[in-house]
Design an enzyme around this catalytic site. Structure first.
Site, PDB file in Angstrom:
ATOM      1  N   ASN A 107       0.836  -1.212   0.000  1.00  0.00           N
ATOM      2  CA  ASN A 107       0.000   0.000   0.000  1.00  0.00           C
ATOM      3  C   ASN A 107       0.868   1.257   0.000  1.00  0.00           C
ATOM      4  O   ASN A 107       0.575   2.225  -0.708  1.00  0.00           O
ATOM      5  CB  ASN A 107      -0.941   0.001   1.217  1.00  0.00           C
ATOM      6  CG  ASN A 107      -2.202  -0.784   0.944  1.00  0.00           C
ATOM      7  OD1 ASN A 107      -3.098  -0.327   0.237  1.00  0.00           O
ATOM      8  ND2 ASN A 107      -2.259  -1.999   1.478  1.00  0.00           N
ATOM      9  N   MET A 134       0.513  -3.225  12.280  1.00  0.00           N
ATOM     10  CA  MET A 134      -0.243  -4.222  13.034  1.00  0.00           C
ATOM     11  C   MET A 134      -0.162  -4.000  14.543  1.00  0.00           C
ATOM     12  O   MET A 134      -0.050  -4.950  15.321  1.00  0.00           O
ATOM     13  CB  MET A 134       0.225  -5.631  12.638  1.00  0.00           C
ATOM     14  CG  MET A 134       0.120  -5.917  11.145  1.00  0.00           C
ATOM     15  SD  MET A 134      -1.501  -5.539  10.419  1.00  0.00           S
ATOM     16  CE  MET A 134      -2.399  -7.011  10.921  1.00  0.00           C
ATOM     17  N   ARG A 135      -0.203  -2.770  14.938  1.00  0.00           N
ATOM     18  CA  ARG A 135      -0.220  -2.398  16.361  1.00  0.00           C
ATOM     19  C   ARG A 135      -1.386  -1.466  16.590  1.00  0.00           C
ATOM     20  O   ARG A 135      -1.784  -0.735  15.676  1.00  0.00           O
ATOM     21  CB  ARG A 135       1.068  -1.675  16.755  1.00  0.00           C
ATOM     22  CG  ARG A 135       2.321  -2.472  16.497  1.00  0.00           C
ATOM     23  CD  ARG A 135       2.571  -3.463  17.607  1.00  0.00           C
ATOM     24  NE  ARG A 135       3.847  -4.136  17.448  1.00  0.00           N
ATOM     25  CZ  ARG A 135       4.416  -4.846  18.409  1.00  0.00           C
ATOM     26  NH1 ARG A 135       3.833  -4.991  19.592  1.00  0.00           N
ATOM     27  NH2 ARG A 135       5.570  -5.439  18.194  1.00  0.00           N
ATOM     28  N   LEU A 168      -2.728   1.826  18.082  1.00  0.00           N
ATOM     29  CA  LEU A 168      -2.218   3.118  18.536  1.00  0.00           C
ATOM     30  C   LEU A 168      -2.771   3.443  19.929  1.00  0.00           C
ATOM     31  O   LEU A 168      -3.972   3.330  20.155  1.00  0.00           O
ATOM     32  CB  LEU A 168      -2.689   4.205  17.555  1.00  0.00           C
ATOM     33  CG  LEU A 168      -1.646   5.011  16.790  1.00  0.00           C
ATOM     34  CD1 LEU A 168      -0.630   4.113  16.121  1.00  0.00           C
ATOM     35  CD2 LEU A 168      -2.314   5.928  15.795  1.00  0.00           C
ATOM     36  N   HIS A 200      -8.199  -1.171   6.464  1.00  0.00           N
ATOM     37  CA  HIS A 200      -8.460  -2.452   7.131  1.00  0.00           C
ATOM     38  C   HIS A 200      -9.198  -3.369   6.153  1.00  0.00           C
ATOM     39  O   HIS A 200     -10.208  -2.964   5.567  1.00  0.00           O
ATOM     40  CB  HIS A 200      -9.313  -2.224   8.376  1.00  0.00           C
ATOM     41  CG  HIS A 200      -9.663  -3.500   9.082  1.00  0.00           C
ATOM     42  ND1 HIS A 200      -8.745  -4.200   9.841  1.00  0.00           N
ATOM     43  CD2 HIS A 200     -10.807  -4.227   9.105  1.00  0.00           C
ATOM     44  CE1 HIS A 200      -9.325  -5.299  10.312  1.00  0.00           C
ATOM     45  NE2 HIS A 200     -10.571  -5.339   9.881  1.00  0.00           N
ATOM     46  N   ASP A 208      -9.729   5.922  19.299  1.00  0.00           N
ATOM     47  CA  ASP A 208      -9.408   4.941  20.350  1.00  0.00           C
ATOM     48  C   ASP A 208     -10.067   3.585  20.129  1.00  0.00           C
ATOM     49  O   ASP A 208      -9.617   2.583  20.664  1.00  0.00           O
ATOM     50  CB  ASP A 208      -9.915   5.443  21.710  1.00  0.00           C
ATOM     51  CG  ASP A 208      -8.998   6.504  22.267  1.00  0.00           C
ATOM     52  OD1 ASP A 208      -7.984   6.785  21.611  1.00  0.00           O
ATOM     53  OD2 ASP A 208      -9.322   7.037  23.333  1.00  0.00           O
ATOM     54  N   GLN A 227      -6.393  -6.472  -2.033  1.00  0.00           N
ATOM     55  CA  GLN A 227      -5.222  -5.585  -2.018  1.00  0.00           C
ATOM     56  C   GLN A 227      -5.097  -4.794  -3.322  1.00  0.00           C
ATOM     57  O   GLN A 227      -4.697  -3.633  -3.300  1.00  0.00           O
ATOM     58  CB  GLN A 227      -3.954  -6.375  -1.706  1.00  0.00           C
ATOM     59  CG  GLN A 227      -3.970  -6.845  -0.242  1.00  0.00           C
ATOM     60  CD  GLN A 227      -2.628  -7.329   0.275  1.00  0.00           C
ATOM     61  OE1 GLN A 227      -1.727  -7.617  -0.498  1.00  0.00           O
ATOM     62  NE2 GLN A 227      -2.515  -7.446   1.590  1.00  0.00           N
TER      63      GLN A 227
HETATM   64  C1  GAR Z   1      -3.281  -4.547   3.886  1.00  0.00           C
HETATM   65  O1  GAR Z   1      -4.055  -5.432   3.134  1.00  0.00           O
HETATM   66  C2  GAR Z   1      -4.106  -3.897   4.960  1.00  0.00           C
HETATM   67  O2  GAR Z   1      -5.461  -3.831   4.651  1.00  0.00           O
HETATM   68  C3  GAR Z   1      -3.891  -4.814   6.140  1.00  0.00           C
HETATM   69  O3  GAR Z   1      -2.571  -5.242   6.034  1.00  0.00           O
HETATM   70  C4  GAR Z   1      -2.221  -5.308   4.665  1.00  0.00           C
HETATM   71  C5  GAR Z   1      -0.854  -4.707   4.521  1.00  0.00           C
HETATM   72  O4  GAR Z   1      -0.331  -4.979   3.269  1.00  0.00           O
HETATM   73  N1  GAR Z   1      -4.124  -4.112   7.352  1.00  0.00           N
HETATM   74  C6  GAR Z   1      -4.600  -4.686   8.442  1.00  0.00           C
HETATM   75  O5  GAR Z   1      -4.860  -5.867   8.520  1.00  0.00           O
HETATM   76  C7  GAR Z   1      -4.791  -3.740   9.613  1.00  0.00           C
HETATM   77  N2  GAR Z   1      -5.683  -4.296  10.564  1.00  0.00           N
HETATM   78  P1  GAR Z   1       0.901  -4.143   2.736  1.00  0.00           P
HETATM   79  O6  GAR Z   1       1.960  -4.148   3.835  1.00  0.00           O
HETATM   80  O7  GAR Z   1       1.367  -4.911   1.550  1.00  0.00           O
HETATM   81  O8  GAR Z   1       0.436  -2.766   2.410  1.00  0.00           O
END
Ligand code: GAR
Length: 217
Positions: free
Chosen positions: A15, A91-92, A94, A110, A143, A172
């Protein structure tokens, strides 16, 4: 207006790359001033380095406790004076202090049609439930985990032949168009966070703007 943007990521950073590519094509007026990761080996940080953008790793293991670690992250962010924090596979969760400091200036993507499936393993859960639709949501971060005001969604149909991998690939691909588009709205000053909802062009989004897969790809 060129938004000073810091991207927070934990993994591959596709992304982030899509945002950089869109900017390179001249159609996204943001100024990426840093990429910050909780994982020093995150491939997303290499994407930053290749693009000449400051890459910052702040490992939990280098701090005695979670609080000092988050303080370390907050200090690194503050030094960059960002207008916007873009969570792209970060993946944390905030902490409330950071959410307050950047209120209305943090967005996340998300992989689910929120409010369905906050949290992890969305692809597995969608398939297990036999859902007909899946997708992704860009929202403001507050939050409440994955529950801040929703801005836009991309929606894909789930077919009989789909598995987690095919769904992830399609979601994606949509994200890579959707996220830069939302950032473009921000950079144009068209998007803000209201008390309960996102506001686009002066109108409250009681529901997010929904794009079908075919409209994006
Ligand atoms: C993305 O698909 C995003 O939606 C997800 O992680 C992927 C990261 O891909 N986000 C989550 O799951 C957040 N809860 P990338 O590192 O290739 O952009």
């Amino acid at each position: 207006m060129s938004l000073r943007t810091v991207v927070l990521l934990s993994g591959t950073g596709t992304n982030f790359q899509a945002i950089l590519d869109r900017r390179a094509s001249g159609s996204l007026a943001i100024e990426p001033v840093g990429a910050l990761s909780d994982r020093p080996g995150a491939p997303g940080l290499d994407r930053a380095r290749r693009a000449g953008i400051l890459a910052i790793a702040v490992s939990r293991g280098d701090f005695p406790d979670a609080r000092s670690w988050w303080d370390g992250i907050a200090a690194r962010l503050r030094a960059l004076s960002p207008d916007v924090l873009v969570l792209a596979g970060f993946m944390r969760i905030l902490p409330p202090g950071l959410c307050r400091e950047y209120r209305g200036r943090v967005v996340n993507i998300h992989p689910a049609l929120l409010p369905k499936y906050p949290g992890l393993d969305t692809y597995r859960r969608v398939l297990a439930a036999g859902d007909r639709w899946h997708g992704t949501t860009v929202h403001f971060v507050t939050d409440d985990l994955d529950a801040g005001p929703r801005i836009a969604q991309a929606r894909i149909s789930v077919g009989r032949g789909d598995d987690e991998d095919t769904l992830r690939a399609r979601v994606q691909a949509c994200e890579h168009v959707l996220y830069p588009r939302v950032l473009e709205w921000m950079s144009q000053g068209r998007l803000a966070m209201g008390a309960r909802h996102a506001i686009l062009d002066g109108s409250e989004l009681t529901e997010p703007i929904v794009f079908e897969e075919g409209q994006l790809l």
